[in-house]
Design a protein around this motif. Structure first.
Motif, PDB file in Angstrom:
ATOM      1  N   ARG A  44       0.844  -1.210   0.000  1.00 10.92           N
ATOM      2  CA  ARG A  44       0.000   0.000   0.000  1.00 10.92           C
ATOM      3  C   ARG A  44       0.876   1.256   0.000  1.00 10.92           C
ATOM      4  O   ARG A  44       0.623   2.203  -0.734  1.00 10.92           O
ATOM      5  CB  ARG A  44      -0.919   0.001   1.225  1.00 10.92           C
ATOM      6  N   LYS A  45       1.914   1.272   0.821  1.00  8.94           N
ATOM      7  CA  LYS A  45       2.817   2.424   0.892  1.00  8.94           C
ATOM      8  C   LYS A  45       3.590   2.570  -0.416  1.00  8.94           C
ATOM      9  O   LYS A  45       3.744   3.675  -0.934  1.00  8.94           O
ATOM     10  CB  LYS A  45       3.786   2.255   2.070  1.00  8.94           C
ATOM     11  N   LEU A  46       4.062   1.457  -0.956  1.00 10.66           N
ATOM     12  CA  LEU A  46       4.791   1.495  -2.217  1.00 10.66           C
ATOM     13  C   LEU A  46       3.936   2.098  -3.326  1.00 10.66           C
ATOM     14  O   LEU A  46       4.402   2.899  -4.119  1.00 10.66           O
ATOM     15  CB  LEU A  46       5.253   0.091  -2.612  1.00 10.66           C
ATOM     16  N   ALA A  47       2.667   1.757  -3.338  1.00  4.77           N
ATOM     17  CA  ALA A  47       1.754   2.264  -4.371  1.00  4.77           C
ATOM     18  C   ALA A  47       1.503   3.759  -4.234  1.00  4.77           C
ATOM     19  O   ALA A  47       1.038   4.389  -5.183  1.00  4.77           O
ATOM     20  CB  ALA A  47       0.437   1.501  -4.323  1.00  4.77           C
ATOM     21  N   SER A  48       1.833   4.333  -3.086  1.00  6.73           N
ATOM     22  CA  SER A  48       1.618   5.766  -2.896  1.00  6.73           C
ATOM     23  C   SER A  48       2.722   6.611  -3.538  1.00  6.73           C
ATOM     24  O   SER A  48       2.564   7.825  -3.666  1.00  6.73           O
ATOM     25  CB  SER A  48       1.522   6.094  -1.399  1.00  6.73           C
ATOM     26  N   PHE A  49       3.818   5.991  -3.943  1.00  5.93           N
ATOM     27  CA  PHE A  49       4.902   6.716  -4.593  1.00  5.93           C
ATOM     28  C   PHE A  49       4.577   6.933  -6.073  1.00  5.93           C
ATOM     29  O   PHE A  49       3.991   6.064  -6.719  1.00  5.93           O
ATOM     30  CB  PHE A  49       6.225   5.953  -4.468  1.00  5.93           C
ATOM     31  N   PRO A  50       4.989   8.072  -6.619  1.00  9.46           N
ATOM     32  CA  PRO A  50       4.682   8.368  -8.029  1.00  9.46           C
ATOM     33  C   PRO A  50       5.189   7.301  -9.010  1.00  9.46           C
ATOM     34  O   PRO A  50       4.540   7.026 -10.012  1.00  9.46           O
ATOM     35  CB  PRO A  50       5.396   9.701  -8.284  1.00  9.46           C
ATOM     36  N   GLN A  51       6.313   6.674  -8.686  1.00  5.66           N
ATOM     37  CA  GLN A  51       6.872   5.655  -9.575  1.00  5.66           C
ATOM     38  C   GLN A  51       5.980   4.415  -9.661  1.00  5.66           C
ATOM     39  O   GLN A  51       6.096   3.623 -10.588  1.00  5.66           O
ATOM     40  CB  GLN A  51       8.264   5.210  -9.082  1.00  5.66           C
ATOM     41  N   SER A  52       5.112   4.244  -8.689  1.00 13.50           N
ATOM     42  CA  SER A  52       4.219   3.080  -8.660  1.00 13.50           C
ATOM     43  C   SER A  52       2.775   3.450  -8.951  1.00 13.50           C
ATOM     44  O   SER A  52       1.864   2.666  -8.690  1.00 13.50           O
ATOM     45  CB  SER A  52       4.308   2.403  -7.286  1.00 13.50           C
ATOM     46  N   ALA A  53       2.554   4.626  -9.494  1.00 12.58           N
ATOM     47  CA  ALA A  53       1.192   5.107  -9.757  1.00 12.58           C
ATOM     48  C   ALA A  53       0.407   4.172 -10.669  1.00 12.58           C
ATOM     49  O   ALA A  53      -0.813   4.094 -10.575  1.00 12.58           O
ATOM     50  CB  ALA A  53       1.235   6.504 -10.348  1.00 12.58           C
ATOM     51  N   TYR A  54       1.099   3.425 -11.524  1.00 15.93           N
ATOM     52  CA  TYR A  54       0.403   2.497 -12.427  1.00 15.93           C
ATOM     53  C   TYR A  54      -0.328   1.395 -11.666  1.00 15.93           C
ATOM     54  O   TYR A  54      -1.233   0.756 -12.199  1.00 15.93           O
ATOM     55  CB  TYR A  54       1.399   1.877 -13.418  1.00 15.93           C
ATOM     56  N   LEU A  55       0.027   1.168 -10.402  1.00 16.84           N
ATOM     57  CA  LEU A  55      -0.642   0.145  -9.596  1.00 16.84           C
ATOM     58  C   LEU A  55      -1.998   0.609  -9.059  1.00 16.84           C
ATOM     59  O   LEU A  55      -2.870  -0.215  -8.806  1.00 16.84           O
ATOM     60  CB  LEU A  55       0.233  -0.244  -8.393  1.00 16.84           C
TER      61      LEU A  55
END
Length: 71
Positions: A44-55
């Motif tokens: 969940r935290k990883l998905a909050s980063f712009p680099q992971s926005a595709y998730l």
């Protein structure tokens, strides 16, 4: 162990079935050496980063599939 978006990336990658679910939504994640750098983060935290926005559009489906894994 039950998996969800609140599971740490390192725990997901240690489980073959959970890693396969992550790979489905984030192709290349299993072999990406940078995943070791974010291993202590929850998905969940990883998905909050712009680099992971595709998730983000897939978070509900990803969470559902992770929760369905028998640990």
């Amino acid at each position: 162990m039950a998996f969800s978006l609140d599971s740490k990336v390192k725990d997901i990658l240690k489980n073959e079935a959970a890693a396969a679910v992550l790979e489905k939504y984030a192709p290349g994640s299993i072999s990406n050496p940078q995943m070791k750098l974010v291993g202590g983060l929850t998905l969940r935290k990883l998905a909050s980063f712009p680099q992971s926005a595709y998730l983000v559009p897939h978070l509900d489906a990803l969470d559902e599939e992770l929760k369905a894994i028998e640990g």
